[in-house]
Design an enzyme around this catalytic site. Structure first.
Site, PDB file in Angstrom:
ATOM      1  N   TYR A 173     144.316 -24.571 -67.447  1.00 53.33           N
ATOM      2  CA  TYR A 173     143.702 -23.855 -68.559  1.00 53.33           C
ATOM      3  C   TYR A 173     144.738 -22.953 -69.239  1.00 53.33           C
ATOM      4  O   TYR A 173     144.892 -22.963 -70.463  1.00 53.33           O
ATOM      5  CB  TYR A 173     142.519 -23.025 -68.039  1.00 53.33           C
ATOM      6  N   SER A 208     143.635 -17.659 -75.635  1.00 53.59           N
ATOM      7  CA  SER A 208     143.027 -16.853 -74.567  1.00 53.59           C
ATOM      8  C   SER A 208     144.086 -15.877 -74.059  1.00 53.59           C
ATOM      9  O   SER A 208     145.293 -16.114 -74.234  1.00 53.59           O
ATOM     10  CB  SER A 208     142.590 -17.778 -73.426  1.00 53.59           C
TER      11      SER A 208
END
Ligand code: NAD
Length: 584
Positions: A467, A454
């Protein structure tokens, strides 16, 4: 059926006697397999066995090889014209009334290019599958074009192929190759094939190898220099051609075939992660492509040039995508399906995975299956890997995509929250790389691993500590693995998307708030992602492009690219942005 069950006959032509073997029903379309250097017809035994149920399969030892006799004198006995005479004599004997489907590997393909481009074989060849052996005429023109207009890129291509052709120069020296092959090289060759090319041992190569290799040196001496200097101007194929290119071929550059469309009116391109000896290392894939091509040509249908983008690159390849039940994973599974790959859709949501597989089939996949599995569960992943390897074989491409979102400050994130997000986002990727990557490496023919990280991997944020940490770890894991697997021809890519409009927002968790607030935030972020509206299909396209280009890190979406740039040129600015508390 194996080569031991073959019917054998001897065909006399031009002063030599050729040993010809036949398998399967002679009423079926005839497929003629021509071997290369230094080989005999046994190089085809695995492929022939797989084709014999459907076709009349014919193999022969090229003159001077295996159990065919050698011309006397050797010099001048291996010209392409004489090899064409041999081919026609074999075809006259085994299929006098119907054209045959020709398949050549290495020098078998080099000579088969001659067969399919000279006038006297017109009407005798229905199709040609070429593997790792270019036409000497096309090669000559390829060199000529680059010498005439030497741009830096073209000079690079020339030098690249020149370096891969080292053995061709050696084979032109007198006597030495013969001495080497009949001496130490002949003895060591089987072990070298096993070690370097990862060709499985067994009944190949056969005991005739030293004399095959010594005689076969004349294939080069009788043809290469003369043809490369004066390539025929009209070497056009008069039958449809399927070109199978192994990406890891140590002897031939993929660029050699860039200009091929000029010479072949009906060309189907296929690529696979593999080294040079694909008839031994990838017999399933090679046989499947031959069967598909021959069946379509024999049935009068257009060649199965898959319709999707990148079909030349992925058709038939085995691709596994985790988290394929939704969003980016589903779109990626579809993109590979459209390119004609065989797709395995894995998701912890069994129904969603099954739906992806069903739609992938409709989208053009050469096969699509679904497997329910939780990527964070080591045992489940072990079982999955065992099943996949047993039922489908080793993966060509692995996409570790499954992931979950988690938002909330560091102190609002419990140890359990950390565990959950790391278990899926990091351990899921580790399990995938370990279990499927190990088999890819063991096979030794290359492949590719894509890990979906990501933009959060390089863009710090006070809102996503867990995350972002999981994704940063995936990014670094990918880089380390890429370094480790480079020498084995396995590429590793970390794909780093920004905001993509998927279901991730509706399943993501927000820590430190009650259920009602959590639901409100989910809805709000879903709305924001919807407004941003970046489609997962674009990430899928980036995944396929990354595999083709063997890219290391691929930011997708403009904001992901901008953050990547900032992380390099102005990390301080990125750190200041990280302090901003997002309002959700
Ligand atoms: P998504 O929620 O639409 O799809 C994720 C899929 O993974 C779901 O089908 C889910 O069932 C499955 N999954 C979740 N946990 C699993 C597990 N433990 N085992 C097996 N399957 C599991 O999300 P998405 O946006 O398509 O996300 C895919 C990947 O992309 C994730 O790794 C995510 O972190 C990453 N990513 C997404 C975005 C984005 O904006 N959507 C941005 C950057 C990175």
């Amino acid at each position: 059926m194996t080569l031991r069950d073959a019917r054998e006959r001897r065909v006399r032509t031009g002063g030599v006697e050729l040993c010809v073997a036949e398998l399967g029903d002679p009423e079926q379309p005839t497929v003629v397999l021509v071997h290369g250097y230094p080989d005999s017809k046994e190089v085809w035994s695995e492929v022939a066995a797989r084709l014999a149920d459907r076709f009349h399969v014919v193999l022969y030892d090229v003159r001077g090889h295996g159990r065919s006799t050698a011309p006397r004198p050797l010099r001048g006995g291996f010209t392409l014209a004489k090899l064409t005479d041999d081919f026609l004599a074999v075809v006259d004997a085994v299929s006098p009334d119907r054209p045959v489907h020709l398949v050549g590997h290495d020098w078998g393909s080099v000579q088969a290019w001659e067969f399919v481009t000279v006038a006297r074989t017109e009407g005798r060849i229905a199709s040609f599958t070429s593997i790792s052996g270019p036409s000497l005429d096309h090669f000559g023109h390829w060199i000529g074009a680059r010498v005439k207009r030497p741009t830096p890129r073209r000079v690079g291509q020339l030098l690249g192929q020149g370096a891969k052709s080292w053995y061709v120069y050696l084979l032109h020296t007198p006597v030495l190759p013969e001495l080497a092959w009949r001496g130490p090289l002949g003895k060591r060759w089987p072990k070298m094939l096993e070690r370097v090319e990862r060709v499985p041992g067994g009944d190949y190569p056969t005991g005739s190898l030293p004399s095959d290799a010594a005689h076969g040196a004349w294939l080069y001496r009788d043809n290469v220099r003369a043809r490369l200097r004066r390539p025929r101007p009209d070497a056009y194929a008069h039958a449809p051609v399927q070109l199978i290119t192994p990406q890891g071929d140590a002897f031939l550059s993929e660029r050699l075939y860039d200009d091929l469309d000029r010479w072949v009116p009906q060309l189907t391109r296929r690529t696979l992660p593999a080294r040079h000896w694909v008839p031994r290392t990838r017999p399933d894939q090679v046989a499947a492509w031959i069967e598909e091509f021959v069946t379509s040509v024999a049935g009068g249908r257009p060649a199965p040039a898959a319709t999707g983008r990148h079909a030349d690159r992925f058709a038939g390849q085995l691709v596994l995508v985790t988290g394929a039940g939704s969003g980016i994973g589903r779109a990626t599974a579809f993109a590979f399906a459209e390119a004609g790959a065989r797709v395995i859709a894995v998701d912890r949501d069994a129904e969603a995975a099954a739906r992806t597989a069903e739609l992938a089939r409709l989208a053009g996949a050469a096969g699509a299956w679904s497997e329910p599995a939780d990527v964070s569960d080591e045992q489940a992943m072990e079982k999955l890997a065992e099943k996949v390897h047993h039922e489908h074989g080793v993966l060509d491409v692995l996409v570790n995509n499954a992931g979950i979102g988690l938002s909330g400050s560091f102190f609002a994130t419990t140890a359990d929250d950390w565990r959950k997000v790391l278990d899926v986002n990091l351990w899921g990727v580790i399990h995938g790389c370990r279990l499927f990557g190990a088999r890819m490496a063991e096979r030794g023919q290359g492949g590719h691993i894509v890990n979906i990280a990501s933009a959060a991997a390089y863009q710090p944020s006070r809102a996503l500590p867990a995350y972002s940490t999981s994704k940063a770890a995936v990014l670094m894991l990918s880089e380390c693995l890429r370094a480790e697997l480079a020498s084995q021809g396995i590429g590793v890519t970390a794909v780093c998307p920004g905001f993509v409009n998927t279901d991730i927002t509706s399943t993501a968790r927000f820590t430190g708030v009650d259920e009602a607030e959590q639901e409100r935030r989910r809805q709000r972020s879903a709305r924001l992602y919807g407004l941003r509206n970046y489609p997962p299909e674009k990430v899928a396209t980036a995944v396929l492009d990354a595999v083709i280009g063997n890219k290391a890190v691929v930011p997708v979406t403009p904001e992901a690219r901008a953050a990547r740039l900032l992380s390099r040129v102005a990390p301080g600015l990125l750190r200041r942005i990280a302090r901003v508390e997002p309002r959700l």
